[in-house]
Design an enzyme around this catalytic site. Structure first.
Site, PDB file in Angstrom:
ATOM      1  N   HIS A 109      -1.472  -1.032  -4.123  1.00 33.06           N
ATOM      2  CA  HIS A 109      -2.733  -0.586  -3.521  1.00 33.06           C
ATOM      3  C   HIS A 109      -2.637   0.915  -3.262  1.00 33.06           C
ATOM      4  O   HIS A 109      -1.660   1.390  -2.682  1.00 33.06           O
ATOM      5  CB  HIS A 109      -2.950  -1.357  -2.218  1.00 33.06           C
ATOM      6  CG  HIS A 109      -4.253  -1.087  -1.542  1.00 33.06           C
ATOM      7  ND1 HIS A 109      -5.431  -1.705  -1.910  1.00 33.06           N
ATOM      8  CD2 HIS A 109      -4.570  -0.275  -0.500  1.00 33.06           C
ATOM      9  CE1 HIS A 109      -6.418  -1.284  -1.124  1.00 33.06           C
ATOM     10  NE2 HIS A 109      -5.915  -0.414  -0.255  1.00 33.06           N
ATOM     11  N   HIS A 149      -8.479   2.157  -3.801  1.00 37.77           N
ATOM     12  CA  HIS A 149      -9.432   1.998  -2.704  1.00 37.77           C
ATOM     13  C   HIS A 149      -9.987   3.370  -2.325  1.00 37.77           C
ATOM     14  O   HIS A 149      -9.284   4.179  -1.726  1.00 37.77           O
ATOM     15  CB  HIS A 149      -8.664   1.344  -1.525  1.00 37.77           C
ATOM     16  CG  HIS A 149      -9.476   1.156  -0.289  1.00 37.77           C
ATOM     17  ND1 HIS A 149      -8.907   0.814   0.917  1.00 37.77           N
ATOM     18  CD2 HIS A 149     -10.804   1.242  -0.061  1.00 37.77           C
ATOM     19  CE1 HIS A 149      -9.846   0.710   1.840  1.00 37.77           C
ATOM     20  NE2 HIS A 149     -11.008   0.975   1.278  1.00 37.77           N
ATOM     21  N   ASP A 190      -7.107  -5.818   4.419  1.00 45.20           N
ATOM     22  CA  ASP A 190      -6.439  -4.508   4.376  1.00 45.20           C
ATOM     23  C   ASP A 190      -6.433  -3.888   5.763  1.00 45.20           C
ATOM     24  O   ASP A 190      -7.483  -3.592   6.324  1.00 45.20           O
ATOM     25  CB  ASP A 190      -7.211  -3.614   3.388  1.00 45.20           C
ATOM     26  CG  ASP A 190      -6.554  -2.258   3.189  1.00 45.20           C
ATOM     27  OD1 ASP A 190      -5.422  -2.058   3.648  1.00 45.20           O
ATOM     28  OD2 ASP A 190      -7.207  -1.398   2.544  1.00 45.20           O
ATOM     29  N   SER A 245       0.833  -1.198   0.000  1.00 47.25           N
ATOM     30  CA  SER A 245       0.000   0.000   0.000  1.00 47.25           C
ATOM     31  C   SER A 245       0.866   1.247   0.000  1.00 47.25           C
ATOM     32  O   SER A 245       1.653   1.478   0.921  1.00 47.25           O
ATOM     33  CB  SER A 245      -0.915   0.012   1.227  1.00 47.25           C
ATOM     34  OG  SER A 245      -1.536   1.272   1.315  1.00 47.25           O
ATOM     35  N   ASP A 298      -4.584   4.137  -1.619  1.00 46.27           N
ATOM     36  CA  ASP A 298      -5.644   4.531  -0.690  1.00 46.27           C
ATOM     37  C   ASP A 298      -6.039   5.977  -0.905  1.00 46.27           C
ATOM     38  O   ASP A 298      -5.224   6.876  -0.720  1.00 46.27           O
ATOM     39  CB  ASP A 298      -5.147   4.371   0.754  1.00 46.27           C
ATOM     40  CG  ASP A 298      -5.123   2.918   1.169  1.00 46.27           C
ATOM     41  OD1 ASP A 298      -6.165   2.256   1.035  1.00 46.27           O
ATOM     42  OD2 ASP A 298      -4.061   2.456   1.606  1.00 46.27           O
ATOM     43  N   MET A 350      -8.291   8.948   0.426  1.00 42.79           N
ATOM     44  CA  MET A 350      -9.050   9.400   1.602  1.00 42.79           C
ATOM     45  C   MET A 350      -9.457  10.855   1.413  1.00 42.79           C
ATOM     46  O   MET A 350      -8.631  11.678   1.005  1.00 42.79           O
ATOM     47  CB  MET A 350      -8.187   9.278   2.846  1.00 42.79           C
ATOM     48  CG  MET A 350      -7.660   7.880   3.065  1.00 42.79           C
ATOM     49  SD  MET A 350      -6.624   7.837   4.510  1.00 42.79           S
ATOM     50  CE  MET A 350      -6.169   6.095   4.518  1.00 42.79           C
ATOM     51  N   MET A 369     -11.894   5.609  -0.117  1.00 40.62           N
ATOM     52  CA  MET A 369     -12.519   5.856   1.194  1.00 40.62           C
ATOM     53  C   MET A 369     -13.069   7.267   1.134  1.00 40.62           C
ATOM     54  O   MET A 369     -12.501   8.210   1.672  1.00 40.62           O
ATOM     55  CB  MET A 369     -11.469   5.704   2.301  1.00 40.62           C
ATOM     56  CG  MET A 369     -11.114   4.250   2.557  1.00 40.62           C
ATOM     57  SD  MET A 369      -9.542   4.095   3.404  1.00 40.62           S
ATOM     58  CE  MET A 369      -8.447   4.142   1.997  1.00 40.62           C
ATOM     59  N   MET A 379     -11.935  -4.910   5.475  1.00 38.23           N
ATOM     60  CA  MET A 379     -11.067  -4.020   6.258  1.00 38.23           C
ATOM     61  C   MET A 379     -10.790  -4.677   7.601  1.00 38.23           C
ATOM     62  O   MET A 379     -11.709  -5.072   8.312  1.00 38.23           O
ATOM     63  CB  MET A 379     -11.749  -2.657   6.487  1.00 38.23           C
ATOM     64  CG  MET A 379     -11.802  -1.735   5.284  1.00 38.23           C
ATOM     65  SD  MET A 379     -10.218  -1.345   4.513  1.00 38.23           S
ATOM     66  CE  MET A 379      -9.254  -0.718   5.876  1.00 38.23           C
TER      67      MET A 379
HETATM   68  C1  DX5 Z   1      -6.157   1.943   5.882  1.00 40.14           C
HETATM   69  C2  DX5 Z   1      -5.849   1.698   4.436  1.00 40.14           C
HETATM   70  C3  DX5 Z   1      -4.813   0.655   4.253  1.00 40.14           C
HETATM   71  C4  DX5 Z   1      -3.473   1.005   4.807  1.00 40.14           C
HETATM   72  C5  DX5 Z   1      -2.922  -0.211   5.475  1.00 40.14           C
HETATM   73  O1  DX5 Z   1      -7.127   2.905   5.996  1.00 40.14           O
HETATM   74  O2  DX5 Z   1      -6.998   1.310   3.721  1.00 40.14           O
HETATM   75  O3  DX5 Z   1      -4.684   0.257   2.888  1.00 40.14           O
HETATM   76  O4  DX5 Z   1      -2.551   1.444   3.846  1.00 40.14           O
HETATM   77  O5  DX5 Z   1      -1.747   0.125   6.111  1.00 40.14           O
HETATM   78  P1  DX5 Z   1      -1.034  -0.833   7.143  1.00 40.14           P
HETATM   79  O6  DX5 Z   1      -0.622  -2.072   6.404  1.00 40.14           O
HETATM   80  O7  DX5 Z   1       0.117  -0.021   7.633  1.00 40.14           O
HETATM   81  O8  DX5 Z   1      -2.028  -1.144   8.233  1.00 40.14           O
HETATM   82 ZN    ZN Z   2      -6.747   0.385   1.551  1.00 45.71          ZN
END
Ligand code: DX5
Ligand code: ZN
Length: 227
Positions: free
Chosen positions: A31, A64, A173, A6, A33, A35, A66, A135
């Site tokens: 991956h 992903h 994840d 990620s 993320d 946000m 969010m 998650m």
């Molecule tokens: C969390 C994200 C994850 C994050 C995981 O909100 O969706 O993809 O990058 O990170 P680690 O592996 O550090 O928990």
């Molecule tokens: Zn993620």
């Protein structure tokens, strides 16, 4: 088995370098993320960043979202170079049109579920998705501790997959380290998103190799081995 570092855990002052490191690491996917500071209490990056790093690698981009309003973001992320777009089941009756829109953009479809949400919520969509993202932390931040109560959801998703002869991937994840990855593999996961454990390892390549070996063996005992 798919290993997906990620990018959230990369060094943002050296993003291009870290994408290239992922590219050379033997990982299968990257991956990403996204946000929005509303669906989750944090902000990461947007389509411009994906567009900028897209030419650096051929890795599959697992995006992903969010985000509270993915409707306005699907096309920009598709154009920027996403291969798969994941939306959250918590968006309720907006999920069906979102899935349809992602398909119409010719992208793979992922559906994510947060720890407090009952697994039954994803059931109506299972025959329409390419990947279910369970998650294993509350989303928003990397480096959190794995929530073990998520494992029965992985088992249930795997049971439904077999019963209904479906072929969606089951991804985990959040807090995925060598130990918890093995537990997830045992529960039926086949796709492993990991930020901190992989990107903060001295060698990303060695860490990816070790995680692959562990999930293939389904054996948490291997987590202590130096590879
Ligand atoms: C969390 C994200 C994850 C994050 C995981 O909100 O969706 O993809 O990058 O990170 P680690 O592996 O550090 O928990
Ligand atoms: Zn993620």
């Amino acid at each position: 088995m798919i290993i997906a570092p990620s990018l959230l855990a990369a060094n943002y002052a050296h993003l291009g370098r870290d994408v290239r490191r992922a590219d050379r690491s033997g990982a299968d996917w990257l991956h990403l993320d996204i946000m929005d500071g509303h669906f989750v209490p944090n902000i990461s990056f947007g389509p411009a960043v994906i567009r900028a790093v897209r030419p650096l690698t051929k890795l599959f981009f697992d995006v992903h979202l969010m985000c509270s309003c993915p409707e306005i973001l699907l096309e920009p992320f598709a154009v920027a170079g996403a291969d798969e777009i994941i939306v959250h089941v918590e968006l309720g009756d907006r999920v069906a049109p979102l899935i349809w829109k992602i398909k119409s953009l010719n992208k793979k479809v992922g559906l994510a579920i947060n720890p407090p949400t009952a697994i039954a919520e994803v059931q109506p969509y299972l025959d329409q998705i390419d990947l279910l993202l369970v998650m294993t932390v509350n989303p928003g931040f990397g480096g959190q501790e794995f929530i073990h109560e998520s494992l029965p959801k992985v088992q249930q998703a795997d049971a439904w997959r077999r019963e209904r002869k479906l072929s969606y991937r089951i991804s985990v994840d959040g807090g995925v380290n060598f130990q918890t990855a093995a537990e997830c593999a045992r529960a039926g996961a086949d796709t492993f998103v990991s930020g901190t454990t992989l990107f903060h390892a001295r060698s990303l390549k060695t860490a990816v190799k070790k995680m692959r070996k562990i999930v293939n063996a389904h054996d948490p005992a291997l987590a202590d081995l130096k590879l």
